[in-house]
Design an enzyme around this catalytic site. Sequence first.
Site, PDB file in Angstrom:
ATOM      1  N   LYS A  15       0.838  -1.214   0.000  1.00 37.59           N
ATOM      2  CA  LYS A  15       0.000   0.000   0.000  1.00 37.59           C
ATOM      3  C   LYS A  15       0.861   1.248   0.000  1.00 37.59           C
ATOM      4  O   LYS A  15       2.053   1.216   0.363  1.00 37.59           O
ATOM      5  CB  LYS A  15      -0.943   0.018   1.201  1.00 37.59           C
ATOM      6  CG  LYS A  15      -0.275   0.045   2.596  1.00 37.59           C
ATOM      7  CD  LYS A  15       0.156   1.401   3.112  1.00 37.59           C
ATOM      8  CE  LYS A  15       0.801   1.332   4.491  1.00 37.59           C
ATOM      9  NZ  LYS A  15       1.636   2.436   4.891  1.00 37.59           N
ATOM     10  N   ASP A 146      -2.293  -1.972  10.547  1.00 40.35           N
ATOM     11  CA  ASP A 146      -2.566  -1.932   9.102  1.00 40.35           C
ATOM     12  C   ASP A 146      -3.166  -3.235   8.585  1.00 40.35           C
ATOM     13  O   ASP A 146      -3.559  -3.316   7.417  1.00 40.35           O
ATOM     14  CB  ASP A 146      -1.267  -1.682   8.312  1.00 40.35           C
ATOM     15  CG  ASP A 146      -0.806  -0.232   8.399  1.00 40.35           C
ATOM     16  OD1 ASP A 146      -1.618   0.625   8.791  1.00 40.35           O
ATOM     17  OD2 ASP A 146       0.360   0.030   8.064  1.00 40.35           O
TER      18      ASP A 146
HETATM   19  P1  ATP Z   1       4.214  -0.450   8.067  1.00 36.57           P
HETATM   20  O1  ATP Z   1       3.997   0.412   6.877  1.00 36.57           O
HETATM   21  O2  ATP Z   1       3.004  -1.278   8.465  1.00 36.57           O
HETATM   22  O3  ATP Z   1       4.859   0.254   9.237  1.00 36.57           O
HETATM   23  P2  ATP Z   1       6.550  -1.458   6.814  1.00 36.57           P
HETATM   24  O4  ATP Z   1       6.166  -1.591   5.394  1.00 36.57           O
HETATM   25  O5  ATP Z   1       7.286  -0.220   7.183  1.00 36.57           O
HETATM   26  O6  ATP Z   1       5.252  -1.596   7.688  1.00 36.57           O
HETATM   27  P3  ATP Z   1       7.333  -4.216   6.952  1.00 36.57           P
HETATM   28  O7  ATP Z   1       7.923  -4.562   5.638  1.00 36.57           O
HETATM   29  O8  ATP Z   1       5.971  -4.695   7.251  1.00 36.57           O
HETATM   30  O9  ATP Z   1       7.436  -2.655   7.206  1.00 36.57           O
HETATM   31  O10 ATP Z   1       8.369  -4.716   8.075  1.00 36.57           O
HETATM   32  C1  ATP Z   1       8.354  -4.189   9.377  1.00 36.57           C
HETATM   33  C2  ATP Z   1       9.066  -5.164  10.307  1.00 36.57           C
HETATM   34  O11 ATP Z   1       8.325  -6.384  10.354  1.00 36.57           O
HETATM   35  C3  ATP Z   1      10.477  -5.536   9.871  1.00 36.57           C
HETATM   36  O12 ATP Z   1      11.301  -5.379  11.009  1.00 36.57           O
HETATM   37  C4  ATP Z   1      10.408  -6.993   9.475  1.00 36.57           C
HETATM   38  O13 ATP Z   1      11.561  -7.699   9.839  1.00 36.57           O
HETATM   39  C5  ATP Z   1       9.199  -7.520  10.263  1.00 36.57           C
HETATM   40  N1  ATP Z   1       8.440  -8.566   9.549  1.00 36.57           N
HETATM   41  C6  ATP Z   1       7.837  -9.612  10.131  1.00 36.57           C
HETATM   42  N2  ATP Z   1       7.215 -10.388   9.220  1.00 36.57           N
HETATM   43  C7  ATP Z   1       7.411  -9.814   8.023  1.00 36.57           C
HETATM   44  C8  ATP Z   1       7.012 -10.152   6.703  1.00 36.57           C
HETATM   45  N3  ATP Z   1       6.279 -11.233   6.438  1.00 36.57           N
HETATM   46  N4  ATP Z   1       7.383  -9.332   5.709  1.00 36.57           N
HETATM   47  C9  ATP Z   1       8.113  -8.213   5.986  1.00 36.57           C
HETATM   48  N5  ATP Z   1       8.525  -7.866   7.209  1.00 36.57           N
HETATM   49  C10 ATP Z   1       8.181  -8.644   8.231  1.00 36.57           C
END
Ligand code: ATP
Length: 302
Positions: A15, A146
């Site tokens: 997203k 989210d």
């Molecule tokens: P948000 O926008 O919801 O804050 P994000 O896009 O910034 O999320 P993600 O890629 O969801 O970040 O990753 C955030 C944290 O979650 C990382 O530290 C990652 O190691 C952990 N994590 C746990 N499971 C997953 C997964 N399936 N895919 C990606 N990251 C994951």
Amino acid sequence: MERSIDRVTEYAYGKLNLGLDVTGKREDGYHLVRMVMQTVDVCDTLVIERIPGESEEVIQNKLHIPAGGLSEDEDNLALKAARRMQECFSINEAVDITLEKRIPVSAGMAGGSADAAAVLRAMRKLFLPELPLEELEQIAVSIGADVPYCLYGGTVLAEGIGERLTFLRPAPDMDLVICKPPVDVPTPLVYRLYDAEDKPLHPDIDAMVRAVENRDKDGVIRCFGNALESVTSAMHPEVSRLESFFSSHGAVRAMMTGSGPTVFAVFESAAGAEKCLEALKGHPEFSRWESFGCGFRHMRES
Ligand code: ATP
């Protein structure tokens, strides 16, 4: 007799926040937000299979991430989602999950939340096909703010801590280039620094919702705004440098998504976006950063 399904493939879409405002803080420390969320057509693929055999006392789920780089343990949100479903609905069968990652990690694109939501949908298809999707919202928010949005996707106004959803008309299509600088931005730190800001930005989310509902593309772009951007870009000048690069390569507008550090840029045409992506790939520094072109995705899960 009807045969149950053994294996499901689910797509977990990333997203962008077209608008993100912070409106307050709950007593438990969670921030209250108003966000216009939009799914983009970049996705992780998850294959979820029942593990045949005797059910054991402690269910052992398995996770494989062929590209590596992410934990395959219980702290992975995909496994967390499977475990929650097993606990909440007394499912005593294990599952095997193969996760092919494409959404950049820790990017502000909700990759982990999208994976968790995909596992919730898959577990429903495998074990509880009659259950309405809405009934998974509570489990979803217990995994992350989210995750309820990621259950459905599309163009949505998300309020509360992100779990109160109002489905909007699909936002007008846009040609995008997305790039993630190679820096880690812990979301809790960004919110802490936001709290200390003197005059935080408050994007006009109501105006954006009106523009979306009127299918007014220029209006939507005019209303782009992210209350967290000044915090992250003060820590990481990569964000503004990337935005300047996009502006000087034909972007109508460039902005950070979520708590960052990913920046997305909107172009007049697919050709314009492609040309900019080529320049990005040829840049001595930015060429090493994760980048791709894409558009919005309008399908909503049901
Ligand atoms: P948000 O926008 O919801 O804050 P994000 O896009 O910034 O999320 P993600 O890629 O969801 O970040 O990753 C955030 C944290 O979650 C990382 O530290 C990652 O190691 C952990 N994590 C746990 N499971 C997953 C997964 N399936 N895919 C990606 N990251 C994951």
